[in-house]
Enzyme design. Structure first.
Site, PDB file in Angstrom:
ATOM      1  N   ASP A  28     -10.360   9.743  -2.239  1.00  0.00           N
ATOM      2  CA  ASP A  28     -10.492   8.988  -0.989  1.00  0.00           C
ATOM      3  C   ASP A  28     -10.052   9.878   0.174  1.00  0.00           C
ATOM      4  OD1 ASP A  28     -10.949   6.639   0.658  1.00  0.00           O
ATOM      5  OD2 ASP A  28      -8.782   6.506   0.882  1.00  0.00           O
ATOM      6  N   SER A  29     -10.445   9.489   1.371  1.00  0.00           N
ATOM      7  CA  SER A  29     -10.020  10.241   2.552  1.00  0.00           C
ATOM      8  C   SER A  29      -8.495  10.193   2.712  1.00  0.00           C
ATOM      9  CB  SER A  29     -10.676   9.655   3.801  1.00  0.00           C
ATOM     10  OG  SER A  29     -10.294   8.303   3.936  1.00  0.00           O
ATOM     11  N   TYR A  56     -11.871   9.435   7.934  1.00  0.00           N
ATOM     12  CA  TYR A  56     -13.235   9.961   7.925  1.00  0.00           C
ATOM     13  C   TYR A  56     -14.191   9.056   8.727  1.00  0.00           C
ATOM     14  CZ  TYR A  56     -12.578  13.243   3.921  1.00  0.00           C
ATOM     15  OH  TYR A  56     -12.215  14.262   3.080  1.00  0.00           O
ATOM     16  N   GLY A  57     -13.770   7.786   8.900  1.00  0.00           N
ATOM     17  CA  GLY A  57     -14.676   6.724   9.365  1.00  0.00           C
ATOM     18  C   GLY A  57     -15.520   7.018  10.584  1.00  0.00           C
ATOM     19  N   CYS A  64     -14.149   5.697  -1.795  1.00  0.00           N
ATOM     20  CA  CYS A  64     -14.176   5.691  -0.337  1.00  0.00           C
ATOM     21  C   CYS A  64     -15.586   5.284   0.066  1.00  0.00           C
ATOM     22  CB  CYS A  64     -13.853   7.090   0.175  1.00  0.00           C
ATOM     23  SG  CYS A  64     -14.003   7.279   1.957  1.00  0.00           S
ATOM     24  N   ASN A  65     -15.691   4.188   0.783  1.00  0.00           N
ATOM     25  CA  ASN A  65     -17.021   3.713   1.188  1.00  0.00           C
ATOM     26  C   ASN A  65     -17.691   4.682   2.146  1.00  0.00           C
ATOM     27  OD1 ASN A  65     -17.530   0.659   0.323  1.00  0.00           O
ATOM     28  ND2 ASN A  65     -15.357   1.001   0.598  1.00  0.00           N
ATOM     29  N   THR A  66     -16.891   5.263   3.044  1.00  0.00           N
ATOM     30  CA  THR A  66     -17.461   6.168   4.043  1.00  0.00           C
ATOM     31  C   THR A  66     -18.092   7.382   3.349  1.00  0.00           C
ATOM     32  OG1 THR A  66     -15.660   5.452   5.471  1.00  0.00           O
ATOM     33  CG2 THR A  66     -16.952   7.328   6.220  1.00  0.00           C
ATOM     34  N   GLU A  89      -3.063   3.545   7.790  1.00  0.00           N
ATOM     35  CA  GLU A  89      -2.554   4.891   7.490  1.00  0.00           C
ATOM     36  C   GLU A  89      -1.186   5.115   8.143  1.00  0.00           C
ATOM     37  OE1 GLU A  89      -4.060   8.043   5.992  1.00  0.00           O
ATOM     38  OE2 GLU A  89      -5.130   6.545   4.833  1.00  0.00           O
ATOM     39  N   CYS A 133     -14.112  -1.236   2.698  1.00  0.00           N
ATOM     40  CA  CYS A 133     -13.306  -0.037   2.947  1.00  0.00           C
ATOM     41  C   CYS A 133     -12.094  -0.200   2.047  1.00  0.00           C
ATOM     42  CB  CYS A 133     -12.875   0.051   4.407  1.00  0.00           C
ATOM     43  SG  CYS A 133     -11.657   1.355   4.702  1.00  0.00           S
ATOM     44  N   THR A 134     -11.794   0.842   1.292  1.00  0.00           N
ATOM     45  CA  THR A 134     -10.754   0.697   0.262  1.00  0.00           C
ATOM     46  C   THR A 134      -9.348   0.623   0.858  1.00  0.00           C
ATOM     47  OG1 THR A 134     -10.863   3.096  -0.032  1.00  0.00           O
ATOM     48  CG2 THR A 134     -12.129   1.730  -1.549  1.00  0.00           C
ATOM     49  N   HIS A 135      -9.227   0.848   2.157  1.00  0.00           N
ATOM     50  CA  HIS A 135      -7.928   0.636   2.818  1.00  0.00           C
ATOM     51  C   HIS A 135      -7.651  -0.851   3.073  1.00  0.00           C
ATOM     52  CE1 HIS A 135      -8.111   4.915   3.727  1.00  0.00           C
ATOM     53  NE2 HIS A 135      -6.938   4.867   4.325  1.00  0.00           N
TER      54      HIS A 135
HETATM   55  N1  DGL Z   1     -11.031   4.231   2.696  1.00  0.00           N
HETATM   56  C1  DGL Z   1     -12.240   4.733   3.259  1.00  0.00           C
HETATM   57  C2  DGL Z   1     -13.402   3.796   3.005  1.00  0.00           C
HETATM   58  O1  DGL Z   1     -13.411   3.114   2.043  1.00  0.00           O
HETATM   59  C3  DGL Z   1     -12.291   5.073   4.707  1.00  0.00           C
HETATM   60  C4  DGL Z   1     -11.141   5.462   5.459  1.00  0.00           C
HETATM   61  C5  DGL Z   1     -11.430   6.460   6.545  1.00  0.00           C
HETATM   62  O2  DGL Z   1     -11.957   6.103   7.609  1.00  0.00           O
HETATM   63  O3  DGL Z   1     -11.086   7.597   6.286  1.00  0.00           O
HETATM   64  O4  DGL Z   1     -14.329   3.729   3.749  1.00  0.00           O
END
Ligand code: DGL
Length: 275
Positions: free
Chosen positions: A11-12, A43-44, A74-76, A159, A193-195
């Site tokens: 993940d990011s 990363y978003g 990570c979805n992104t 974060e 988003c996994t966050h």
């Molecule tokens: N956790 C990441 C996701 O699922 C994105 C977080 C990021 O923006 O880095 O999209």
């Protein structure tokens, strides 16, 4: 079985730890390496070429550690980099290794969670603008109406460990109201988003109780179990000593402290220097 062939989880930053938790609970026998690119997250909002470059570097690093199979938790990264990695990089560099994402497994089952046929997707700008969920859900449930909402402030709040503070309420209300304003029939909201599962207490507070809130951890864990059952040639190669290793490109003590909230147990991380 190879001697050292863990499953890689990427993940990011911290978010993939929510997926890792569910995978480790569902499939405890395997070895795992988690890599969070905290030094370069979020990363978003990054453009495609940057997300692709970062993700590929992390994939290369995980393969260099012996991984045979990597989950982009990570979805992104799944939205922006997965297809190119699967179609261009794997055949050239790693023909027998695999990289799987989190969007398809979620799209495959989301139709089972809505009665009104109206679902909301909450994700980073990168994920939302990619249109990947619209495309994938359409393949499995063409009858669904899908509404998207990007939530650019949520990952920075999470974060930076501010997600349970009163200040986070403003952005929870802002993005959730904007989603519901798109269609009042929405009865299922996917945290794409996994966050975002870290915000669950606030989200459950905000959304009416008839709205189901879906997190991806168990969805991805079940899908991985199914994948391994259908691919014995891959399953047999994976090492099974129940070892879990954590790596971050960011600060070790922050990762240990903050990451433990995401993972639900104390973790000790190692440093990785990425380009
Ligand atoms: N956790 C990441 C996701 O699922 C994105 C977080 C990021 O923006 O880095 O999209």
């Amino acid at each position: 079985m190879l001697q050292n062939a863990p499953i890689g989880i990427f993940d990011s930053g911290y978010g993939g730890l929510t997926v890792f938790r569910a995978i480790a609970d569902r499939l405890p026998a395997y070895d795992y390496i988690y890599l969070g690119d905290n030094a370069r997250s979020p990363y978003g909002d990054q453009p495609f070429d940057v997300i692709y470059k970062y993700t590929l570097e992390c994939v290369d690093w995980l393969f260099s550690q012996g991984c045979e199979l990597i989950i982009l938790a990570c979805n992104t990264a799944s939205a922006k980099a997965l297809r190119t990695i699967q179609e261009r990089d794997l055949p050239l560099k790693y023909p027998n290794k695999r990289v799987l994402g989190v969007i398809r497994p979620t799209a495959e089952i989301i139709g089972g969670f809505t009665e009104s046929k109206s679902v909301g997707i909450m994700g980073t700008r990168g994920t939302v603008n990619s249109g990947s969920y619209l495309l994938e859900i359409q393949k499995f449930f063409p009858e669904l109406n899908v509404f998207q909402q990007s939530c650019p402030m949520w990952v920075p709040l999470i974060e930076n460990n501010e997600y349970l503070q009163p200040g986070a309420d403003f952005f929870v209300e802002e993005y959730c109201s904007a989603l519901l304003a798109q269609d009042e029939a929405i009865d299922c909201v996917l945290l794409a988003c996994t966050h975002y599962p870290l915000l669950l207490p606030k989200l459950e507070n905000f959304f009416p109780s008839n709205i189901k809130i879906l997190s991806q951890g168990s969805i991805v864990a079940n899908s991985l179990a199914d994948y391994l059952a259908r691919h014995p040639e891959m399953e047999k190669r994976l090492s099974k000593t129940r070892e879990k290793k954590f790596y971050t490109s960011g600060d070790l003590s922050s990762f240990n402290q903050h990451g433990s909230h995401f993972f639900g147990e104390l973790i000790t991380s190692n440093k990785v220097i990425l380009d």
